[in-house]
Design a protein around this motif. Structure first.
Motif, short mmCIF file in Angstrom:
data_model
loop_
_atom_site.label_atom_id
_atom_site.label_comp_id
_atom_site.label_asym_id
_atom_site.label_seq_id
_atom_site.Cartn_x
_atom_site.Cartn_y
_atom_site.Cartn_z
N SER A 89 -25.65 -15.47 76.67
CA SER A 89 -24.75 -15.15 75.55
C SER A 89 -26.01 -15.04 74.47
CB SER A 89 -24.03 -15.75 75.38
OG SER A 89 -24.00 -16.93 75.08
N LEU A 106 -31.96 -4.37 68.99
CA LEU A 106 -31.41 -2.64 69.68
C LEU A 106 -31.26 -1.77 68.72
CD1 LEU A 106 -32.98 -1.60 72.53
CD2 LEU A 106 -30.49 -1.20 72.93
N LEU A 107 -30.18 -2.53 67.63
CA LEU A 107 -29.34 -1.87 66.43
C LEU A 107 -30.25 -2.12 65.03
CD1 LEU A 107 -26.04 -4.05 66.80
CD2 LEU A 107 -26.30 -1.81 67.07
N VAL A 145 -28.54 -11.90 75.66
CA VAL A 145 -27.43 -10.50 75.39
C VAL A 145 -27.56 -10.72 73.78
CG1 VAL A 145 -25.58 -9.43 75.62
CG2 VAL A 145 -26.72 -10.80 77.67
N LEU A 146 -26.55 -11.53 73.05
CA LEU A 146 -27.13 -11.58 71.70
C LEU A 146 -28.06 -10.47 71.33
CD1 LEU A 146 -25.11 -12.05 69.23
CD2 LEU A 146 -25.41 -13.95 69.06
N SER A 147 -29.27 -11.12 71.43
CA SER A 147 -30.58 -10.74 70.72
C SER A 147 -30.93 -9.93 70.39
CB SER A 147 -31.66 -12.12 70.61
OG SER A 147 -32.17 -13.07 72.17
N CYS A 148 -31.07 -9.75 71.94
CA CYS A 148 -31.44 -8.58 71.96
C CYS A 148 -30.39 -6.57 72.15
CB CYS A 148 -30.51 -7.60 74.17
SG CYS A 148 -32.56 -8.94 75.12
N THR A 149 -29.16 -7.30 71.60
CA THR A 149 -28.59 -6.16 70.97
C THR A 149 -28.91 -5.98 69.59
OG1 THR A 149 -26.59 -6.92 72.59
CG2 THR A 149 -25.95 -5.54 70.96
N LEU A 150 -28.76 -7.15 69.20
CA LEU A 150 -29.19 -6.93 67.20
C LEU A 150 -30.04 -6.02 67.34
CD1 LEU A 150 -28.23 -10.83 66.09
CD2 LEU A 150 -27.52 -8.12 65.21
#
Lengths: 633, 633
Positions: free
Chosen positions: A332, A342-343, A335-340
């Motif tokens: 998790s 990307l954003l 996933v959190l760091s990749c999403t951040l």
């Protein structure tokens, strides 16, 4: 050598691994013959690419990517950089960094890896240069070259999908962007080749030829400044850019510089590669450990004085459950760091656009001290050269740090709150939180009381103006509540530090474009690089200059002997675009009658003077004479 | 109860400690009789202090500290706050937070500690209020009270210098600032008392009386605005301020607000207390552990698979040496963090002064969004109330975090570099650094080459303007050096993160005044508090307003019936000061002839109108009439 590689693998994982179905190492490397073919092709391409440049008298190596040209398709350089970066990532799991040498027996493999960093750009140089070189033969060679690269890579992965290092499928998964990029190129080149046959004046070759034959503003020596073209949007390859960066649709007439498109692509690839590396280097090992837990673990824990339960089977279940929770935390956090990341990449792209548009308009940037001059300097060139590389490295580094911090955070949260609640034991954190209610109640009461008193007791409105009143009570309250306010200050400081740490972690990657330099009073090379990069981009590919060049090209002046574009309407579109980007409010700019032709003549004069500096000595007299004539008329 | 305390101590330190020469707990607490005397005195002082306020008709509690008055000696409030803060720090090692209750047997000592946070300000309230109350009896009571407090504390420390908790002399060492503060007060009060007898109109009482009798600008209700006085510099107590804050000498005519002086004193005390706590809670334990190491440690280490040496005595020496290195790291980190905090405190004081002077001039601050209004608001009052407490809490918290980070840093440095070099073994870090020379050489070469190329190859000066040239070579170099630049980017990112972490660590404490709010885009309560504190200080003790009040006081107008100061030259000095602080460039301001008397009359009119709002309705007519007269003349 095979046994030695196996030995290395054993020492790396710390235990023998019977999951691997290793193939022979020599199968996993592109054979020397393949490399020789590649080199031969590269030499051929180079020799061929020299040809169009011969018009100026001396042969020159074609550039791999026209970084400052605004009219080229941006997908090919982006794909080449993606391929290059993925190849570098594969170096991590490679025993032999250079495919034509088996270096496992050589002593200093560190130095050879550094040599590999120079080898791979050379390897993919011709592949990129074929797109820039332009003519039909270059497309043919590009097709052959891309197909050769692609087939070698596919053959290599199909022959040997598993690698001894890190994780058996790591090499396969890490080469997916590589295969994607090569696959794209091996489709793009044939399409361009076919297109060049169907309509003889293909967009790519035409622009390329004109670009080279057109002298820029810098003088006769620098002949690379090219007119801005809106035409590539008709190409199907632009759909990719259109699809990946939808946020740029709202700003019609703006095209991101190629370097930024490459940086964004590399950031995406870096997110994939780092996330993959983080995932495969930890999760399979954790799963194996979890699967291998037996009742012996209770003895091991008892050795450290930890007795989870009397029942051994229950201990196994508990340990497995905790390990599963740890794994879930890790994934998790990833996933959190990749999403951040990307954003923040998307957000930073909009910031880049805003900054560049501001620079084009000549506005001062919110980027620290104003730039002294928009002219290129040594530092600006150096920073421009290293920008994409720094951007990628910062992304990788930031993602690693984010993963560590988020993993720690989620683990603490899970093992202090969620797991105890789920199991109904080890609730000491929640219990201590519960028993500290007098503390929190005191703080809340003190803050509320102070705010109420500040509003109703200490503040008095006289003739519409608020004034301080009841000063004695205010002083007494300040004195008496000092210790409780100090506790409140401690809570605020803790909160502030956590928030600041979180903020810094999130913004580590995209920090340069998002924050002004006042935030970082110390010299920061990354930020400096970004500012100088913007400066050079704005000075070298200013839309007004490109629009002017287009005007000159479209001018029906026989003196300039410029190749006249058959599509006149497109040129007008470019003028509009250049003016729109500059946000000229002047309504006269749109009335193009006899004034436009006079302006064109003046630009022509300016151009002539620039190319013939010897004439400048006479210019003042000529001008004053012209002015005197104007006054007489 | 004694045995229970001993039991607590054992569980706290984790081992029995035969160093303690414990006295009976009941000896260590001020007896109930002492407390009763204190309370009685406090009540007496309160009753007495009500007296001077009775002139206005209703009795009021005197304020403990006149926070917004610029004319009071600042040492007494600073000393009282130092005493209060030190008492709160002593709560940490106290079994019984409230001296008149022995709570070791009570269940919820947490809540009683919170109650103690309210008890101590009440305890020291009369001690502070006696200095504000002013008349001779207040000084007498203040003397008695301070002597009582001081003698109880001295007696308590002399009777029982050792405490069971944390460290045997912790309580003694932690109470040094307390004794210092009480000692100062027990000297100051008698001196003031004697002085009030020798010259009957002592500065303190005179100013105090005038201050109370002088209505402010806010209307008849708020009667605390006092004229600014330069006189206190003649007092010997100001020498202390002069000595402690030498950097304020260069800005003549500026006096720090009392709240900032208190905050600075508290920061100094907090540095002492936190450093003491950090020192005594770790170093004696480490020394004891070091002294207790025997040859058994080699077996213990062998149990973990660590064999330092075959010779057992050598192992003992090695372990002792490592422990000594650890201790040295801890102490040097502590010295470093305390020095940094002190230096940053001084730097932040100059920033406070600059900010306040800017606010006085009406300039926009570099403190984020401009303040909407300088009028007090609910939020401003709340922030002003909690400012000193927050400042102290931030200092304590920041010092703790700094200590942790610096300790980790120095330990890593010592055990990776210094200890291996000293012992000549475990040089793996230095060796790996040495073997990575190809990496560093490549980076240096790449950066140097790129810079040289950027200057000599890619940059060409045409007619004095630098221009980009050799673009193909530039593009090729950018492409080929991409992987090496990526490595460079990784190094830069690591460097940037270390630097940023260090910077944030150092500036954690004094962050609010030093950085603009753009550095912290998220809402930060601490920073917000600072801004609002400045706002309220500037609005309530503006030197121009105080100078105006002084002018009014010195005016020979019989209507206002203000007490005329015998020292007229001092008043002129104040006017100058007020004008100087405002940095009025107007040369007219210095010509004070008939114009000055007219101005004085106008100020008098304004004052009359402010105090008689009913007259405002007639003012416009009166003014227009006056203007019409002026036009006729």
């Amino acid at each position: 050598m095979s046994s030695q590689a196996a030995g290395n693998q054993t020492s790396f994982l710390g235990a023998t691994d019977d999951y691997y179905n290793m193939c022979h190492p020599w199968l996993c490397q592109p054979s020397e013959s393949g490399i020789l073919v590649l080199l031969l092709l590269a030499v051929l391409v180079r020799r061929h690419c020299l040809w169009p440049g011969c018009g100026h008298g001396r042969p020159r190596l074609p550039s791999p990517v026209d970084f400052l040209a605004g009219d080229r398709p941006q997908t090919v350089p982006a794909a080449v950089f993606m391929v290059l970066f993925s190849s570098l990532c594969l170096l991590l799991s490679d025993e032999d960094p250079l495919p034509f040498l088996t270096l496992a027996s050589l002593p200093n493999s560190e130095s050879w890896k550094i040599l590999a960093l120079l080898y791979y750009p050379v390897l993919y140089y011709p592949l990129a240069a074929c797109a820039v070189a332009g003519p039909r033969v270059a497309y043919l060679l590009g097709s052959v070259l891309s197909w050769a690269h692609f087939s070698i890579q596919v053959w290599q992965r199909a022959e040997c999908p598993q690698t001894p290092k890190i994780y058996k499928y790591y090499s396969l998964l890490a080469s997916l962007p590589l295969l994607l990029g090569l696959g794209f190129l091996s489709l793009w080149y044939p399409v361009q080749l076919v297109r060049s046959f169907t309509h003889r004046t293909g967009a790519g070759s035409k622009l390329g030829t004109r670009g080279r034959s057109w002298p820029g503003l810098g003088g006769p020596g620098s002949c690379e400044l090219r007119p801005f073209s809106w035409a590539p949007w008709e190409g199907w390859e632009q759909l990719v850019v259109l699809f990946t960066i939808p946020l740029f649709l709202d700003s019609a007439g703006f095209r991101l510089p190629l370097k930024l498109v490459i940086s964004a692509t590399l950031t995406g690839t870096a997110i994939y590669q780092v996330a993959l590396l983080l995932l495969v280097s930890v999760v399979p090992t954790m799963q194996k450990v979890r699967a291998g837990i037996t009742t012996d673990v209770s003895y091991l824990l008892a050795g450290f004085g930890i007795v989870l339960s009397e029942d051994r089977q229950e201990v196994v279940e508990l340990v497995k459950h905790h390990l599963w929770a740890l794994e879930a935390c890790y994934i998790s956090a990833l996933v959190l760091s990749c999403t951040l990341t990307l954003l923040l990449l998307i957000r930073s792209l909009t910031t880049h656009r805003a900054n560049l548009q501001a620079l084009h308009r000549g506005a001062a940037l919110d980027l620290g001290p104003p730039l002294q001059s928009t002219r290129p300097s040594r530092k600006a060139i150096f920073c421009w050269m290293s920008f994409s590389a720094y951007h990628t490295a910062f992304t990788c580094f930031g993602l690693l740090v984010q993963q560590i911090i988020f993993f720690l955070g989620t683990t603490v949260l899970a093992f202090l709150v969620f797991v105890p609640v789920l199991h109904g034991r080890n609730l000491f954190f929640l219990r201590s939180l519960g028993s500290s209610w007098p503390f929190w109640l005191t703080l809340i009461l003190a803050v509320t009381l102070q705010n109420i008193a500040a509003h109703w007791v200490f503040l008095k409105t006289h003739h519409g103006y608020p004034e301080l009143t009841n000063r004695r009570a205010l002083y007494a309250a300040t004195f008496l509540l000092f210790p409780i306010n100090m506790l409140m200050g401690g809570v605020v400081a803790t909160w502030r530090m956590s928030l600041s740490a979180l903020y810094n972690t999130i913004h580590l990657i995209c920090r340069w474009p998002l924050l002004p330099s006042t935030a970082i009073p110390l010299p920061t090379p990354g930020y400096c690089t970004y500012r100088n990069f913007l400066k050079l981009e704005a000075s070298q590919s200013h839309p007004a200059v490109t629009a002017f060049c287009t005007l000159l090209l479209a001018a029906p002046s026989p003196r300039l002997q410029a190749p006249v574009d058959p599509k006149g309407n497109l040129r007008t579109g470019e003028e509009e675009e250049g003016l729109q980007l500059l946000q000229t409010k002047d309504p006269m700019a749109k009335e193009r009658g006899p004034r436009a032709s006079r302006n064109r003549a003046r630009w022509g004069l300016a151009y002539t003077l620039l190319n013939n500096p010897a004439l400048q000595a006479f210019r003042k007299t000529a001008l004053s004479g012209a002015q005197a004539n104007g006054a007489q008329a």
